[in-house]
Scaffold this motif. Structure first.
Motif, PDB file in Angstrom:
ATOM      1  N   ASP A 145       0.992  -1.375   0.140  1.00 36.65           N
ATOM      2  CA  ASP A 145      -0.078  -0.043  -0.107  1.00 36.65           C
ATOM      3  C   ASP A 145       0.920   1.273  -0.073  1.00 36.65           C
ATOM      4  O   ASP A 145       1.674   1.613   1.126  1.00 36.65           O
ATOM      5  N   ILE A 146       1.033   1.865  -1.047  1.00 33.51           N
ATOM      6  CA  ILE A 146       1.877   3.105  -1.314  1.00 33.51           C
ATOM      7  C   ILE A 146       1.739   4.204  -0.197  1.00 33.51           C
ATOM      8  O   ILE A 146       2.486   4.948   0.331  1.00 33.51           O
ATOM      9  N   LYS A 147       0.160   4.285  -0.049  1.00 40.05           N
ATOM     10  CA  LYS A 147      -0.075   5.457   1.123  1.00 40.05           C
ATOM     11  C   LYS A 147       0.513   5.102   2.387  1.00 40.05           C
ATOM     12  O   LYS A 147       0.858   6.105   2.896  1.00 40.05           O
ATOM     13  N   LYS A 148       0.808   3.920   2.897  1.00 39.41           N
ATOM     14  CA  LYS A 148       1.487   3.628   3.960  1.00 39.41           C
ATOM     15  C   LYS A 148       2.854   3.833   3.976  1.00 39.41           C
ATOM     16  O   LYS A 148       3.459   4.159   4.973  1.00 39.41           O
ATOM     17  N   THR A 149       3.228   3.611   2.840  1.00 42.30           N
ATOM     18  CA  THR A 149       4.977   3.813   2.644  1.00 42.30           C
ATOM     19  C   THR A 149       5.004   5.560   2.992  1.00 42.30           C
ATOM     20  O   THR A 149       5.829   6.054   3.641  1.00 42.30           O
ATOM     21  N   ILE A 150       4.045   6.199   2.283  1.00 44.01           N
ATOM     22  CA  ILE A 150       4.231   7.751   2.273  1.00 44.01           C
ATOM     23  C   ILE A 150       3.927   8.025   3.808  1.00 44.01           C
ATOM     24  O   ILE A 150       4.732   9.031   4.250  1.00 44.01           O
ATOM     25  N   ASN A 151       2.989   7.454   4.541  1.00 43.45           N
ATOM     26  CA  ASN A 151       2.715   8.195   5.702  1.00 43.45           C
ATOM     27  C   ASN A 151       3.789   7.822   6.740  1.00 43.45           C
ATOM     28  O   ASN A 151       4.141   8.327   7.436  1.00 43.45           O
ATOM     29  N   LEU A 152       4.623   6.490   6.501  1.00 41.46           N
ATOM     30  CA  LEU A 152       5.796   6.161   7.427  1.00 41.46           C
ATOM     31  C   LEU A 152       6.635   7.058   7.116  1.00 41.46           C
ATOM     32  O   LEU A 152       7.481   7.536   7.956  1.00 41.46           O
ATOM     33  N   CYS A 153       7.292   7.442   5.801  1.00 41.40           N
ATOM     34  CA  CYS A 153       8.310   8.399   5.666  1.00 41.40           C
ATOM     35  C   CYS A 153       7.836   9.749   6.211  1.00 41.40           C
ATOM     36  O   CYS A 153       8.880  10.494   6.737  1.00 41.40           O
ATOM     37  N   ASN A 169      15.134  10.890  -9.733  1.00 40.35           N
ATOM     38  CA  ASN A 169      15.255  12.351  -9.399  1.00 40.35           C
ATOM     39  C   ASN A 169      15.853  12.319  -8.005  1.00 40.35           C
ATOM     40  O   ASN A 169      15.560  13.274  -7.358  1.00 40.35           O
ATOM     41  N   CYS A 170      16.040  11.200  -7.555  1.00 43.15           N
ATOM     42  CA  CYS A 170      16.561  11.006  -6.068  1.00 43.15           C
ATOM     43  C   CYS A 170      17.795  11.816  -5.917  1.00 43.15           C
ATOM     44  O   CYS A 170      18.587  11.966  -6.848  1.00 43.15           O
ATOM     45  N   LEU A 193       8.444   4.503  -6.325  1.00 45.72           N
ATOM     46  CA  LEU A 193       9.636   5.255  -5.591  1.00 45.72           C
ATOM     47  C   LEU A 193       9.609   6.772  -6.147  1.00 45.72           C
ATOM     48  O   LEU A 193       9.587   7.579  -4.928  1.00 45.72           O
ATOM     49  N   LYS A 194       9.168   6.996  -7.123  1.00 42.69           N
ATOM     50  CA  LYS A 194       9.340   8.518  -7.566  1.00 42.69           C
ATOM     51  C   LYS A 194       7.902   9.018  -6.897  1.00 42.69           C
ATOM     52  O   LYS A 194       8.024  10.351  -6.444  1.00 42.69           O
ATOM     53  N   THR A 195       6.781   8.444  -6.657  1.00 47.89           N
ATOM     54  CA  THR A 195       5.814   8.713  -5.843  1.00 47.89           C
ATOM     55  C   THR A 195       6.005   9.253  -4.478  1.00 47.89           C
ATOM     56  O   THR A 195       5.810  10.280  -3.861  1.00 47.89           O
ATOM     57  N   VAL A 196       6.711   8.217  -3.874  1.00 47.63           N
ATOM     58  CA  VAL A 196       7.324   8.460  -2.400  1.00 47.63           C
ATOM     59  C   VAL A 196       8.252   9.777  -2.130  1.00 47.63           C
ATOM     60  O   VAL A 196       7.885  10.566  -1.323  1.00 47.63           O
TER      61      VAL A 196
END
Length: 303
Positions: free
Chosen positions: A106-114, A175-176, A144-147
């Protein structure tokens, strides 16, 4: 990846897992930890000799997941936040605290964690663009780009970096701010110089370094197994990988490549690390305080 609890408890673990020299800058020490006290205490021990610590939340190995380390921590964002927060409370900037993660399904969970880690005081993040369940599948560049687009701290991209071209491509496409190589750099320490395989100069340097700094045979041999992976034929690789002592390894390398330990280079003079285990010291202080208090009470009652 150093196990923080073992590092705290065992002088042998500290001796075998960590060494450095005055030219080893910048240096970040990566720990596997699952309690804030272990991580922060281990960080305090190495802080005089490095520029930062990294928390591994990306290792997908079964033993690590089973014991609550590595990628298993991705299921526990509050714990990861506390791990980072406690180190930041105990060690001030410019000392860095970073975290390496994998993507969650779940990409949203990755974003929230970050974002949670940003608020906790993380200095930068490294993202391996695979989920814990993925192994050799292509990395998920779009996730990766989304996060990356959702966080403010610097992000280092990781995954499938086996040569310099891979590194450049991932840097440009993601772009990192940076690129991390893991197995690729073990197999070829000269990866970022553009060398396609480990040059003999790297093997020579490793022999020189380990002739200057005491190194356990397992570590000495293990790195050579990686470095020689692309150089040896299958038959010779099978022979080399089963060698049991340093003398046999040195003989093999001299007979096959004409390399042997030379005069150690000056820049590898090791720093004599004097670790102070602040965690144990505090326990001892508490014990001494309680002992003194008991003594005072005893004297009062006697009077």
């Amino acid at each position: 990846m150093i196990l923080a609890d073992s590092f705290l408890q065992s002088p042998l673990a500290r001796e075998s897992e960590f060494s450095t020299n005055n030219n080893d800058k910048p240096l970040i020490v990566q720990f596997a930890a699952k309690t804030p006290d272990d991580f922060s205490s281990a960080a305090e021990m190495v802080a005089p000799y490095c520029d930062g610590v990294d928390l591994n939340c990306g290792c997908p190995q079964r033993w690590a997941m089973k014991d609550g380390y590595g990628a298993d921590l991705l299921k526990k964002p509050e714990l990861v936040r506390d791990l980072v927060h406690q180190v930041r409370n105990r060690i001030s900037r410019p000392f860095t605290i970073s975290v390496k993660i994998r993507l969650l399904k779940d990409i949203k969970k990755t974003i929230n964690l970050c974002k949670t880690l940003e608020k906790a005081g993380v200095s930068f993040l490294t993202i391996h663009a695979r989920t814990p369940e993925m192994r050799n599948e292509p990395i998920d560049l779009e996730s990766l780009k989304t996060v990356y687009s959702c966080v403010q701290v610097p992000v280092i991209a990781n995954g499938d970096v086996k040569n310099l071209k891979n590194a450049k491509d991932l840097y440009e496409q993601s772009n990192c701010q940076g690129i991390m190589a893991a197995r690729g750099i073990l197999t070829n320490p000269a990866l970022f110089s553009g060398s396609p395989v480990t040059p003999l100069t790297c093997i020579q340097n490793w022999l020189d370094i380990t002739s200057r700094i005491p190194t356990q045979f397992l570590q000495f041999h293990h790195h050579l197994v990686f470095m020689l992976e692309k150089l040896l034929s299958k038959k010779k690789r099978q022979v080399f990988n089963t060698l049991q002592d340093k003398e046999s390894v040195l003989r093999f390398l001299e007979e096959n490549y004409g390399v042997r330990p030379g005069v150690p280079i000056e820049c590898i003079d090791p720093v004599q690390c004097k670790f102070i285990n602040l965690h144990i010291s505090k326990v001892k202080q508490k014990y001494i305080y309680e002992l003194e208090a008991d003594t005072v009470l005893s004297e009062i009652f006697q009077e």
